[in-house]
Design an enzyme around this catalytic site. Structure first.
Site, PDB file in Angstrom:
ATOM      1  CB  SER A 130      21.301 -20.495 -48.378  1.00 37.22           C
ATOM      2  OG  SER A 130      21.428 -21.366 -47.278  1.00 37.22           O
TER       3      SER A 130
ATOM      4  CE1 TYR B  15      23.105 -15.413 -41.195  1.00 44.11           C
ATOM      5  CE2 TYR B  15      24.806 -17.095 -41.326  1.00 44.11           C
ATOM      6  CZ  TYR B  15      24.154 -16.011 -41.872  1.00 44.11           C
ATOM      7  OH  TYR B  15      24.544 -15.530 -43.086  1.00 44.11           O
TER       8      TYR B  15
ATOM      9  CE  LYS C  81      21.712 -17.006 -44.139  1.00 43.62           C
ATOM     10  NZ  LYS C  81      20.896 -16.150 -45.028  1.00 43.62           N
TER      11      LYS C  81
END
Length: 264
Positions: A147, A161, A165
């Site tokens: 992550s 993005y 995560k």
């Protein structure tokens, strides 16, 4: 980070996605240095040749699996390899990811966003599911999902993005709670800025989240967290402090700080 559910046995064979470069390559070589055989997964056979040779030079076996995790056929082939009991995998490192172009959401191409979601979310779900379905019957195993610290903070111009995560961290902790009693452990590794080519490839040189972490350091801390059965690992004291501060500071203050960094 809360305590884990107990120690995990050392793996004999690890499958690493995104193994051609960055943290994936560092994990593949780190496992080989520890005497662990490695299945290297990546998009192109040519880009996997060098890390595979390095794994073999370290004394471990290297199996190359070419698969594009942005597509269902690629994800299925990796899931089938995880399920294969003839040469069982007992550690899966989901390190493949796409930062993509750093730009406002309105300027992003839909196809690029779909690819980032497929690699950053769908592949994580599919390969984690395959792992926790296969590993209990083999006596246990572990999944390490890479992550990011970016999952804890807003990321203007990197919204997809960062959200992927945040999903990876929450998803990994939830599945960890589901399967820890069955001898399988799932860990989310949440590094900050790592000295790899990820940010360079995005076209942006600024906006670092803190001091650079070396890939080998991130690998060591991630594997230590897996051994301890920890659900979440944030490498580096600086980033652990920032995570704790971010949890207690007003979100408006966090947003102001992030915007200052992003404008650098």
């Amino acid at each position: 980070m809360r305590a884990g559910a107990g120690p995990v046995a050392a793996p004999r064979r690890a499958l690493v996605t995104g193994a051609s470069s960055g943290l994936g390559r560092a994990f593949a070589l780190g496992m080989a240095a520890r005497g662990v055989d490695v299945v290297l997964v990546g998009r192109g056979a040519d880009r996997l040749e060098a890390p595979a040779e390095e794994v073999r030079a370290a004394g471990a076996s290297a199996e190359v699996l070419v698969a594009d995790l942005a597509g269902e056929p690629g994800r299925r082939s990796v899931a089938e390899r995880i399920a294969d009991g003839t040469a069982p995998v007992d550690l899966v490192v989901n390190s493949a990811g796409l930062l993509g172009r750093i730009a406002p959401l309105a300027e992003q191409e839909p196809a690029d966003l779909e690819e980032a979601i497929a690699v950053g979310i769908t592949a994580i779900v599919d390969l984690t599911r395959a792992s926790v379905a296969a590993m209990p019957a083999r006596g246990g195993g572990a999944v390490l999902n890479v992550s990011s610290f970016m999952g804890y903070v807003p990321a203007p111009q990197g919204a997809v993005y960062a959200a992927a995560k945040a999903f990876t961290t929450s998803f990994s902790e939830s599945v960890h709670c589901e399967v820890a009693g069955r001898g399988v452990h799932v860990t989310a590794l949440c590094p900050g800025s790592v000295r790899t080519g990820l940010h360079r490839d995005s076209g942006r040189s600024g906006g670092r989240l803190g001091r650079y972490l070396e890939p080998d350091t991130v690998v060591e801390e991630g594997l230590a967290a897996v051994r301890a059965g920890e659900p979440i690992c944030v490498p580096g004291m600086e980033y652990r402090i920032k995570v704790k501060l971010g949890a207690v500071l007003p979100r408006a203050a966090v947003r102001r700080r992030v915007l200052r960094i992003w404008r650098q």
